[in-house]
Scaffold this active site. Structure first.
Site, PDB file in Angstrom:
ATOM      1  N   CYS A 184      -6.865   3.764  -2.927  1.00 10.91           N
ATOM      2  CA  CYS A 184      -6.708   2.415  -2.685  1.00 10.91           C
ATOM      3  C   CYS A 184      -7.863   1.475  -3.458  1.00 10.91           C
ATOM      4  O   CYS A 184      -7.545   0.650  -4.054  1.00 10.91           O
ATOM      5  CB  CYS A 184      -6.770   2.008  -1.006  1.00 10.91           C
ATOM      6  SG  CYS A 184      -5.478   2.466  -0.354  1.00 10.91           S
ATOM      7  N   ASP A 204       0.778  -1.350  -0.108  1.00 10.83           N
ATOM      8  CA  ASP A 204       0.109  -0.041  -0.031  1.00 10.83           C
ATOM      9  C   ASP A 204       0.995   1.327  -0.151  1.00 10.83           C
ATOM     10  O   ASP A 204       1.636   1.605   0.709  1.00 10.83           O
ATOM     11  CB  ASP A 204      -0.835  -0.038   1.186  1.00 10.83           C
ATOM     12  CG  ASP A 204      -2.393   0.887   1.057  1.00 10.83           C
ATOM     13  OD1 ASP A 204      -2.279   1.643   0.216  1.00 10.83           O
ATOM     14  OD2 ASP A 204      -3.113   0.808   1.877  1.00 10.83           O
ATOM     15  N   ASP A 205       0.715   2.137  -1.014  1.00 10.93           N
ATOM     16  CA  ASP A 205       1.262   3.512  -1.033  1.00 10.93           C
ATOM     17  C   ASP A 205       2.792   3.680  -1.187  1.00 10.93           C
ATOM     18  O   ASP A 205       3.330   4.239  -0.906  1.00 10.93           O
ATOM     19  CB  ASP A 205       1.100   4.264   0.501  1.00 10.93           C
ATOM     20  CG  ASP A 205      -0.477   4.874   0.500  1.00 10.93           C
ATOM     21  OD1 ASP A 205      -1.303   4.279  -0.075  1.00 10.93           O
ATOM     22  OD2 ASP A 205      -0.632   5.524   1.588  1.00 10.93           O
ATOM     23  N   HIS A 242      -9.844  -3.720  -0.579  1.00  8.06           N
ATOM     24  CA  HIS A 242      -9.613  -2.544   0.262  1.00  8.06           C
ATOM     25  C   HIS A 242     -10.183  -2.912   1.881  1.00  8.06           C
ATOM     26  O   HIS A 242     -10.878  -3.968   1.954  1.00  8.06           O
ATOM     27  CB  HIS A 242     -10.588  -1.412  -0.059  1.00  8.06           C
ATOM     28  CG  HIS A 242     -10.461   0.010   0.573  1.00  8.06           C
ATOM     29  ND1 HIS A 242      -9.048   0.440   0.827  1.00  8.06           N
ATOM     30  CD2 HIS A 242     -11.128   0.815   1.350  1.00  8.06           C
ATOM     31  CE1 HIS A 242      -9.201   1.550   1.737  1.00  8.06           C
ATOM     32  NE2 HIS A 242     -10.483   1.781   1.786  1.00  8.06           N
ATOM     33  N   ASP A 248      -0.521  -0.008  -4.933  1.00 10.54           N
ATOM     34  CA  ASP A 248      -1.925   0.264  -5.661  1.00 10.54           C
ATOM     35  C   ASP A 248      -1.968   1.691  -6.228  1.00 10.54           C
ATOM     36  O   ASP A 248      -2.491   1.938  -7.142  1.00 10.54           O
ATOM     37  CB  ASP A 248      -3.025   0.176  -4.652  1.00 10.54           C
ATOM     38  CG  ASP A 248      -2.649   0.899  -3.453  1.00 10.54           C
ATOM     39  OD1 ASP A 248      -1.457   1.298  -3.152  1.00 10.54           O
ATOM     40  OD2 ASP A 248      -3.562   0.522  -2.340  1.00 10.54           O
ATOM     41  N   HIS A 249      -0.825   2.415  -5.675  1.00 14.90           N
ATOM     42  CA  HIS A 249      -0.649   3.801  -6.422  1.00 14.90           C
ATOM     43  C   HIS A 249       0.640   4.493  -5.909  1.00 14.90           C
ATOM     44  O   HIS A 249       1.233   3.885  -5.050  1.00 14.90           O
ATOM     45  CB  HIS A 249      -1.818   4.742  -5.973  1.00 14.90           C
ATOM     46  CG  HIS A 249      -2.217   4.495  -4.447  1.00 14.90           C
ATOM     47  ND1 HIS A 249      -1.568   5.156  -3.617  1.00 14.90           N
ATOM     48  CD2 HIS A 249      -3.397   3.973  -4.059  1.00 14.90           C
ATOM     49  CE1 HIS A 249      -2.265   4.803  -2.393  1.00 14.90           C
ATOM     50  NE2 HIS A 249      -3.168   4.197  -2.888  1.00 14.90           N
TER      51      HIS A 249
END
Length: 503
Positions: free
Chosen positions: A87, A48-49, A141, A325-326
């Site tokens: 997310c 994540d992130d 999520h 995810d990003h």
């Protein structure tokens, strides 16, 4: 040319025999999960992130030896992009193989099955083909209502934060009634398992041992370096805070419309961060230090997974994919976190190691998208590619990293953000090798509310060049690319969209 492993004929024969033999579905699943050495396992690692702030991407500060180890045996995608930089929409896109306008997931609450009740997800597809599909940590999520039990062969493990373990260790940081945020960072001398991601690492290692005699698709999702930046002290100690660089470009691009920006609300909610106004350079260094420490914490967990695959003699027959995810802003452009169409939010790390190819220190500058993962993994595993996917199998690119590939990739983000349902305005963005063009379009009358054009000669947005005479021809080309959409940006003669393949 099709690249992949042969299908499991034994499983197909069992399924075809069902109507006359009386074998139960449970028996079929049990036989399907028996080990077939001709088919690869899949280890699907989501972080994540995570932005490409890694040694294998050229970051000289980051301590990421295990991700770098994976990069040495796989292919590193230098220009990989998510479809929406937050997310839930990004994960829905990856796991369904559809873009956000198809999933109708633009916020954190909508479930993709509301718009696509019968869609076959990526892990569900592997499950239907006889794989034992398992999930540890954050893949969909976090909220309970965002999970998708039909995707998995067994219940998810630690898929929801509140049930998985703590974000904090210190008593003063533990959530109180009516509050879910405390300090933005925490540094405590504790074991890895004191925090949620160490627990996820433990469970994933145990699952690899459990699944070693099956053909498996194992998804492992880590939550750090998502805020809060909490990690055991030994990962903070890998860095000298005085050597943590401050953001190189700490102001918004010139002439950028307000709709393209945001107020860093995700960070501003933490108790040690001012609600408005600038932060001190010391606080900025602390946050960036915490981000690096969190990345190194996750890197160690990933190393444990690689070690366990090796210990179980599975490394040579397992496709490993690492993705985020990003991306993320850490003070660049005076922004923190995500939720824009800018480069640092939409660009993600992506590494794929496949037993079919013996890559060593291979990078590609080809433009790729996270929505491509579904058809790619099916292709590499020799599975049929389902209809309706909106990505392109990267298998031909993995076979030849220097080949001609996509003309452009596409991202989007709604305004206002956190608005459930169809947004008022959607920012659609197209990225080519050197430029990004974005239009903010009203969902009501389709009028263009604002536009942006950036030339990445400095690797980051510095000035909006839209409607400048010098760039008028380039703007016209990019506008046509944006409005033509992803279908016309695909490779010309190979790697066609999975949705065009019939099985």
């Amino acid at each position: 040319m099709r690249v992949g492993f042969p299908l499991n004929r034994f499983v197909l024969l069992i399924v075809l025999a069902l109507p006359t033999t009386g074998i139960s579905v449970a028996q079929v699943n049990e036989k399907a999960r028996s080990k077939d050495s001709s088919r690869p396992n899949v280890l699907f690692i989501a972080v994540d992130d995570l932005r490409p702030q890694l040694g294998c991407y050229g970051d000289t500060v980051a301590h990421t030896p295990n991700i770098d180890r994976l990069a040495k045996i796989g292919i590193v995608f230098n220009r990989a992009y998510c479809q929406q930089a937050v997310c839930a929409p990004s994960r829905a896109s990856v796991l369904t193989g559809r873009r956000p306008d198809a999933t109708k997931v633009w916020d954190l609450k909508t479930h993709f099955r509301t718009a696509l009740p019968h869609v076959v997800t990526l892990p569900q597809h592997f499950k239907q083909q006889g794989y034992d599909t398992r999930n540890v940590g954050k893949i969909y999520h976090d909220p309970k209502n965002a999970q998708d039990p039909i995707s998995w062969s067994a219940p998810e493990i630690m898929a929801v934060t509140d049930e998985a373990g703590p974000k904090y260790v210190l008593t003063e940081n533990l959530p109180t009634a009516g509050s879910w945020k405390a300090a933005a960072t925490e540094c405590v001398d504790v074991p890895d398992s004191a925090y949620v991601d160490g627990k996820v690492g433990n469970a994933a290692v145990e699952l690899i041992e459990e699944l070693k005699d099956t053909t498996f698709f194992l998804a492992v999702g880590f939550r750090r370096p998502h805020l809060p930046f909490t990690a055991p002290k030994r990962y903070w100690d890998l860095y000298d805070v005085d050597e943590i660089p401050l953001p190189a470009h700490d102001r918004a691009p010139e002439n950028t419309p307000e709709i393209a920006l945001h107020n860093s609300v995700e960070l501003r909610g933490y108790t040690d961060i001012p609600d408005v106004g600038p932060m001190s350079s010391g606080k900025i260094r602390e946050l960036r230090h915490g981000y690096y420490a969190s990345v190194s914490y996750i890197d160690h967990q990933i190393g444990r997974l690689l070690d366990e695959l090796e210990r179980q003699n599975l490394l040579a027959n397992t496709i490993i994919v690492l993705w985020s995810d990003h991306g993320y802003h850490l003070g660049e452009l005076d922004l923190w976190s995500k939720t824009t169409n800018f480069e640092l939010d939409t660009r993600v790390p992506l590494i794929i190691a496949s037993p079919l190819f013996h890559h060593q220190h291979v990078h590609t500058d080809a433009l790729v998208e996270l929505v491509d993962l579904y058809p790619t993994l099916a292709d590499l595993a020799g599975l049929p590619i389902t209809d309706g996917l909106e990505g392109t199998s990267m298998a031909p690119l993995i076979a030849n990293p220097n080949r001609t590939w996509k003309k452009a990739v596409f991202s989007q983000f709604p305004r206002p953000w956190m608005y459930q349902g169809e947004p008022e305005v959607m920012g659609y963005s197209v990225r080519t090798a050197d430029y990004r063009y974005t239009e903010w379009i009203s969902t009501n009358d389709k009028s263009v509310k604002a536009a942006e054009l950036y030339h990445y000669n400095e690797g980051i947005e510095t000035a909006n060049l839209v409607d400048q005479a010098t760039y008028s021809k380039k703007q016209a080309v990019l506008r046509r690319l944006l409005h033509d959409g992803w279908k016309k940006a695909r490779p010309g003669n190979a790697g066609k969209s999975a949705s065009s393949k019939k099985h």
